[in-house]
Design a protein around this motif. Structure first.
Motif, PDB file in Angstrom:
ATOM      1  N   ALA A  66       0.870  -1.179   0.000  1.00  0.00           N
ATOM      2  CA  ALA A  66       0.000   0.000   0.000  1.00  0.00           C
ATOM      3  C   ALA A  66       0.903   1.224   0.000  1.00  0.00           C
ATOM      4  N   THR A  69       2.621   6.721   1.917  1.00  0.00           N
ATOM      5  CA  THR A  69       2.450   8.183   2.044  1.00  0.00           C
ATOM      6  C   THR A  69       0.985   8.552   2.306  1.00  0.00           C
ATOM      7  N   LEU A 137       6.185  -1.462  10.562  1.00  0.00           N
ATOM      8  CA  LEU A 137       5.601  -0.113  10.573  1.00  0.00           C
ATOM      9  C   LEU A 137       4.635   0.073  11.743  1.00  0.00           C
TER      10      LEU A 137
HETATM   11  N1  COA Z   1       4.628   3.130  -0.396  1.00  0.00           N
HETATM   12  C1  COA Z   1       5.052   4.288  -0.931  1.00  0.00           C
HETATM   13  N2  COA Z   1       6.232   4.414  -1.585  1.00  0.00           N
HETATM   14  C2  COA Z   1       6.974   3.305  -1.715  1.00  0.00           C
HETATM   15  C3  COA Z   1       6.583   2.054  -1.197  1.00  0.00           C
HETATM   16  C4  COA Z   1       5.346   1.994  -0.506  1.00  0.00           C
HETATM   17  N3  COA Z   1       4.882   0.850  -0.001  1.00  0.00           N
HETATM   18  N4  COA Z   1       7.547   1.146  -1.470  1.00  0.00           N
HETATM   19  C5  COA Z   1       8.502   1.805  -2.157  1.00  0.00           C
HETATM   20  N5  COA Z   1       8.164   3.108  -2.305  1.00  0.00           N
HETATM   21  C6  COA Z   1       8.912   4.178  -2.986  1.00  0.00           C
HETATM   22  C7  COA Z   1      10.106   4.645  -2.163  1.00  0.00           C
HETATM   23  O1  COA Z   1       9.708   5.592  -1.179  1.00  0.00           O
HETATM   24  C8  COA Z   1      10.978   5.237  -3.243  1.00  0.00           C
HETATM   25  O2  COA Z   1      10.447   6.491  -3.597  1.00  0.00           O
HETATM   26  P1  COA Z   1      11.443   7.765  -3.839  1.00  0.00           P
HETATM   27  O3  COA Z   1      12.340   7.347  -4.977  1.00  0.00           O
HETATM   28  O4  COA Z   1      10.526   8.903  -4.175  1.00  0.00           O
HETATM   29  O5  COA Z   1      12.206   7.943  -2.564  1.00  0.00           O
HETATM   30  C9  COA Z   1      10.761   4.310  -4.421  1.00  0.00           C
HETATM   31  O6  COA Z   1       9.512   3.663  -4.164  1.00  0.00           O
HETATM   32  C10 COA Z   1      11.833   3.231  -4.553  1.00  0.00           C
HETATM   33  O7  COA Z   1      11.906   2.518  -3.325  1.00  0.00           O
HETATM   34  P2  COA Z   1      13.273   2.350  -2.489  1.00  0.00           P
HETATM   35  O8  COA Z   1      12.914   2.090  -1.065  1.00  0.00           O
HETATM   36  O9  COA Z   1      14.205   3.476  -2.768  1.00  0.00           O
HETATM   37  O10 COA Z   1      13.847   1.012  -3.174  1.00  0.00           O
HETATM   38  P3  COA Z   1      14.849  -0.041  -2.508  1.00  0.00           P
HETATM   39  O11 COA Z   1      15.305  -0.925  -3.626  1.00  0.00           O
HETATM   40  O12 COA Z   1      15.881   0.636  -1.684  1.00  0.00           O
HETATM   41  O13 COA Z   1      13.936  -0.905  -1.497  1.00  0.00           O
HETATM   42  C11 COA Z   1      11.948  -2.122  -0.836  1.00  0.00           C
HETATM   43  C12 COA Z   1      12.897  -1.711  -1.990  1.00  0.00           C
HETATM   44  C13 COA Z   1      10.762  -2.830  -1.450  1.00  0.00           C
HETATM   45  C14 COA Z   1      12.702  -3.073   0.113  1.00  0.00           C
HETATM   46  C15 COA Z   1      11.509  -0.856  -0.078  1.00  0.00           C
HETATM   47  O14 COA Z   1      11.019   0.094  -1.013  1.00  0.00           O
HETATM   48  C16 COA Z   1      10.423  -1.083   0.950  1.00  0.00           C
HETATM   49  O15 COA Z   1      10.703  -1.615   2.016  1.00  0.00           O
HETATM   50  N6  COA Z   1       9.173  -0.673   0.656  1.00  0.00           N
HETATM   51  C17 COA Z   1       8.071  -0.710   1.587  1.00  0.00           C
HETATM   52  C18 COA Z   1       7.557  -2.121   1.740  1.00  0.00           C
HETATM   53  C19 COA Z   1       6.445  -2.147   2.778  1.00  0.00           C
HETATM   54  O16 COA Z   1       6.652  -1.919   3.944  1.00  0.00           O
HETATM   55  N7  COA Z   1       5.242  -2.462   2.300  1.00  0.00           N
HETATM   56  C20 COA Z   1       4.085  -2.585   3.138  1.00  0.00           C
HETATM   57  C21 COA Z   1       3.338  -1.309   3.183  1.00  0.00           C
HETATM   58  S1  COA Z   1       1.964  -1.438   4.306  1.00  0.00           S
END
Ligand code: COA
Length: 259
Positions: A66, A69, A137
């Motif tokens: 999800a 933000t 989270l």
């Molecule tokens: N919601 C909003 N934005 C997200 C997202 C999410 N669930 N997952 C990734 N993004 C965004 C990042 O903020 C980043 O945006 P930016 O370039 O504007 O800063 C972009 O996507 C790329 O992600 P990034 O974290 O830089 O890639 P990474 O390769 O370093 O890490 C993950 C990849 C998947 C491990 C990491 O993005 C992550 O942990 N995401 C969240 C996963 C999560 O907790 N999901 C459950 C949500 S309830």
């Protein structure tokens, strides 16, 4: 139909729906949910669509969850409404009368894993990663993840994944029953299409009835055996059943019309 956050490609009766926010790892925001519901309307209505693939844009992610933000400042009621919208959308996928398969091409985390689990089954690329990281989270899954993960991998494995937020790779997902098959990233869509071409050659009303009957296992309000009996009986009123059985006896390939 044109979408802002989805790409759709219809080929040979197979609609490929691509979640198209690669710069945000295809995170599910409000607009994606609105458009997913619109595409589900289109899938239900259009006779040209026989089955569906859901996948993510780019090579890194299916859906990374999800959109975090959108969580800021929500009160309890608003958060519950957000979860309900996700659950309702994914229930529409699960209960679709047309097969919907997830082609998982990278991270399937949180809402992404929940989206994949709501599909009728899953094919994964070797680089796919699955997980429910919500406890990182201070959250829990809200789009059906606590329920469907238990259904798919069993309570013990599901508990460990939910409580630890551990990510698993495609091979472990296959061993756990979360995905059916693992392919190379390059052959993922082609392989998924081949499976759906086989399914599309079967009787559509029987396909829809199988989905309803199998889903009834997890619906406490339904008696799955009674539903199966009824669906079996309904099949005898279809032209496709007559065509299927006649074609078998005449040693020819059946031509189904969905009637
Ligand atoms: N919601 C909003 N934005 C997200 C997202 C999410 N669930 N997952 C990734 N993004 C965004 C990042 O903020 C980043 O945006 P930016 O370039 O504007 O800063 C972009 O996507 C790329 O992600 P990034 O974290 O830089 O890639 P990474 O390769 O370093 O890490 C993950 C990849 C998947 C491990 C990491 O993005 C992550 O942990 N995401 C969240 C996963 C999560 O907790 N999901 C459950 C949500 S309830």
């Amino acid at each position: 139909m044109n979408y802002q956050t989805l790409l759709t490609i219809l080929e040979n009766g197979i609609l490929t729906v691509v979640i198209n926010r690669a710069d945000k790892l295809n995170a599910l925001n409000k607009e994606v949910f609105t458009e997913l519901n619109q595409v589900l309307d289109e899938i239900e209505k259009s006779p040209a669509v026989k089955s569906v693939i859901i996948t993510g844009a780019g090579s890194k992610a299916f859906v990374a969850g999800a959109d975090i933000t959108e969580f800021g400042g929500l009160n309890k009621q608003e958060a519950m409404a957000l979860a309900k919208r996700g659950q309702d959308t994914f229930a529409r996928i699960e209960n679709s009368s047309k097969p919907i398969v997830a082609a998982v091409n990278g991270f399937a985390l949180g809402g992404g894993c929940e989206l994949a689990m709501s599909c009728h089954f899953r094919i994964a690329a070797e680089n796919a990663k699955f997980g429910q990281p919500e406890v990182n989270l201070g959250l829990i899954p809200g789009y059906g993840g606590t329920q469907r993960l238990v259904q798919l991998v069993g309570k013990g494995r599901a508990m460990e994944l939910l409580l630890s937020a551990r990510m698993i790779d495609a091979n472990e997902a296959k061993q756990s029953g979360l995905v059916n098959e693992v392919t190379t990233p390059d052959s993922l869509l082609e392989h998924t299409r081949k499976i759906l071409e086989t399914i599309n050659s079967k009787a559509p009303l029987a396909i829809a009835a199988c989905i309803r009957a199998a889903n009834a296992v997890f619906d406490e309000s339904r008696d799955g055996y009674a539903l199966e009996t009824e669906e079996f009986g309904n099949a005898f009123n279809t032209e496709d059943m007559k065509e299927g059985t006649t074609a078998f006896l005449e040693k020819r390939k059946a031509v189904f019309t969905g009637r």
